[in-house]
Design a protein around this motif. Structure first.
Motif, PDB file in Angstrom:
ATOM      1  N   VAL A  91       0.820  -1.217   0.000  1.00 11.23           N
ATOM      2  CA  VAL A  91       0.000   0.000   0.000  1.00 11.23           C
ATOM      3  C   VAL A  91       0.853   1.265   0.000  1.00 11.23           C
ATOM      4  O   VAL A  91       0.338   2.359  -0.257  1.00 11.23           O
ATOM      5  CB  VAL A  91      -0.973   0.030   1.193  1.00 11.23           C
ATOM      6  CG1 VAL A  91      -1.935  -1.136   1.141  1.00 11.23           C
ATOM      7  CG2 VAL A  91      -0.235   0.069   2.520  1.00 11.23           C
ATOM      8  N   GLN A  92       2.165   1.139   0.250  1.00 12.81           N
ATOM      9  CA  GLN A  92       3.059   2.295   0.188  1.00 12.81           C
ATOM     10  C   GLN A  92       3.871   2.338  -1.103  1.00 12.81           C
ATOM     11  O   GLN A  92       4.658   3.262  -1.310  1.00 12.81           O
ATOM     12  CB  GLN A  92       4.025   2.276   1.379  1.00 12.81           C
ATOM     13  CG  GLN A  92       3.335   2.365   2.731  1.00 12.81           C
ATOM     14  CD  GLN A  92       4.342   2.459   3.866  1.00 12.81           C
ATOM     15  OE1 GLN A  92       5.074   3.449   3.975  1.00 12.81           O
ATOM     16  NE2 GLN A  92       4.401   1.449   4.712  1.00 12.81           N
ATOM     17  N   ALA A  93       3.683   1.323  -1.966  1.00 14.24           N
ATOM     18  CA  ALA A  93       4.463   1.229  -3.203  1.00 14.24           C
ATOM     19  C   ALA A  93       5.962   1.212  -2.917  1.00 14.24           C
ATOM     20  O   ALA A  93       6.755   1.887  -3.577  1.00 14.24           O
ATOM     21  CB  ALA A  93       4.118   2.342  -4.179  1.00 14.24           C
ATOM     22  N   THR A  94       6.326   0.421  -1.900  1.00 10.57           N
ATOM     23  CA  THR A  94       7.734   0.237  -1.547  1.00 10.57           C
ATOM     24  C   THR A  94       8.020  -1.266  -1.568  1.00 10.57           C
ATOM     25  O   THR A  94       8.016  -1.912  -0.518  1.00 10.57           O
ATOM     26  CB  THR A  94       8.039   0.820  -0.157  1.00 10.57           C
ATOM     27  OG1 THR A  94       7.098   0.294   0.803  1.00 10.57           O
ATOM     28  CG2 THR A  94       7.918   2.342  -0.165  1.00 10.57           C
ATOM     29  N   PRO A  95       8.234  -1.831  -2.756  1.00 12.19           N
ATOM     30  CA  PRO A  95       8.411  -3.280  -2.863  1.00 12.19           C
ATOM     31  C   PRO A  95       9.542  -3.801  -1.986  1.00 12.19           C
ATOM     32  O   PRO A  95      10.624  -3.205  -1.929  1.00 12.19           O
ATOM     33  CB  PRO A  95       8.713  -3.488  -4.352  1.00 12.19           C
ATOM     34  CG  PRO A  95       8.159  -2.277  -5.023  1.00 12.19           C
ATOM     35  CD  PRO A  95       8.335  -1.156  -4.045  1.00 12.19           C
ATOM     36  N   ALA A  96       9.280  -4.910  -1.320  1.00 14.03           N
ATOM     37  CA  ALA A  96      10.285  -5.521  -0.460  1.00 14.03           C
ATOM     38  C   ALA A  96      11.285  -6.300  -1.297  1.00 14.03           C
ATOM     39  O   ALA A  96      11.105  -6.494  -2.507  1.00 14.03           O
ATOM     40  CB  ALA A  96       9.608  -6.440   0.558  1.00 14.03           C
ATOM     41  N   ALA A  97      12.348  -6.746  -0.655  1.00 17.93           N
ATOM     42  CA  ALA A  97      13.356  -7.550  -1.336  1.00 17.93           C
ATOM     43  C   ALA A  97      12.697  -8.805  -1.907  1.00 17.93           C
ATOM     44  O   ALA A  97      11.899  -9.457  -1.240  1.00 17.93           O
ATOM     45  CB  ALA A  97      14.463  -7.927  -0.361  1.00 17.93           C
ATOM     46  N   GLY A  98      13.034  -9.119  -3.140  1.00 18.05           N
ATOM     47  CA  GLY A  98      12.454 -10.278  -3.799  1.00 18.05           C
ATOM     48  C   GLY A  98      11.290  -9.940  -4.693  1.00 18.05           C
ATOM     49  O   GLY A  98      10.914 -10.745  -5.550  1.00 18.05           O
TER      50      GLY A  98
END
Length: 204
Positions: free
Chosen positions: A138-145
Motif C-alpha cells: 500500500v506504500q508502493a515500496t516493494p520488499a526484497a524479492g
C-alpha cells in the motif's frame, strides 16, 4: 533594357526542381531514421514508514463471492487494527493483532481468536493476502524479492509482482516521486482486492 537569354527560364526551372528533389530526399531520410529509444525514468527513492493510518474504500472478490465497503487500518511495527464498514456505515468486522495473537470481532459481537492475523484477515478483507507484505504494497515500496515490472514518469512503481501476487498502481495522490498510492489493484488468480485510499497519515 538588356534582353534575357532565351534559356534562362529553363535553367531556373531546373534549379527549382533540383532544390525540391533535395528537400524530398532529406525528408525521406529523416522519416526512415530510427527513433532514439526513450530512457526509462530512474527508480524513485521511496522508504516505507513503520506506522501509519489509512482510510479508504475497498472491493474484494474471490471468484465466487464479492464484498465492498469502507476500511480503516492502523498499522504499527508490532500491531495492526483493521476495521471494515458496510456501505451503510455499520461496522462489519474488526481485527486486532499484536505479539499476543489476533482477535476478530464481527458485527454481532462474536469474537474469534487466532495465533496470527493471516488466519483471520480473509474474513475481514475478503481475500487471503499476505499480512507481512501488505504494508509495503500500500506504500508502493516493494520488499526484497519483489519484481518491479514498470514505472511511471516519476520513477514510481506501476506494476509489481510479489510472491505470486500482481499489484497494479493505477493512481498516486500527487505528481511527485514520494506521493502515496491513491488507487491500487491486488490480484492473484481469481482473488482480487481493489483499494481506493482517501486519507493517509504517517504515525510517529
Amino acid at each position: 533594357m538588356r534582353p534575357v537569354a532565351p534559356h534562362a527560364p529553363a535553367a531556373a526551372r531546373a534549379g527549382r526542381r533540383a532544390l525540391l528533389a533535395a528537400v524530398l530526399a532529406a525528408a525521406a531520410t529523416a522519416a526512415c531514421a530510427p527513433l532514439a529509444p526513450r530512457e526509462a525514468a530512474p527508480a524513485a527513492q521511496r522508504r516505507a514508514v513503520a506506522a501509519f493510518e489509512l482510510e479508504g474504500r475497498m472491493s474484494a472478490s474471490d471468484g465466487s463471492r464479492a464484498a465492498s465497503g469502507r476500511v480503516e487500518w492502523q498499522h504499527g511495527p508490532a500491531s495492526d487494527t483493521w476495521t471494515v464498514y458496510t456501505p451503510l456505515g455499520q461496522v462489519a468486522a474488526r481485527l486486532e493483532s499484536d505479539a499476543a495473537g489476533a482477535r476478530l470481532t464481527d458485527a454481532g459481537g462474536q469474537r474469534i481468536d487466532a495465533p496470527r492475523a493471516d488466519v483471520l484477515l480473509p474474513q475481514v478483507l475478503g481475500v487471503e493476502v499476505p499480512v507481512a507484505r501488505l504494508g509495503d504494497w500500500v506504500q508502493a515500496t516493494p520488499a526484497a524479492g519483489a519484481e518491479v515490472r514498470s514505472r511511471d514518469a516519476f520513477g514510481r512503481p506501476t506494476q509489481v509482482f510479489d510472491q505470486g501476487w500482481r499489484i497494479d498502481y493505477l493512481d498516486y495522490a500527487a505528481p511527485d516521486p514520494g506521493a502515496m498510492p491513491a488507487r491500487l489493484d491486488i490480484s492473484r488468480g481469481d482473488a482480487r482486492l481493489r483499494l481506493i485510499v482517501d486519507t493517509w497519515t504517517p504515525r510517529p
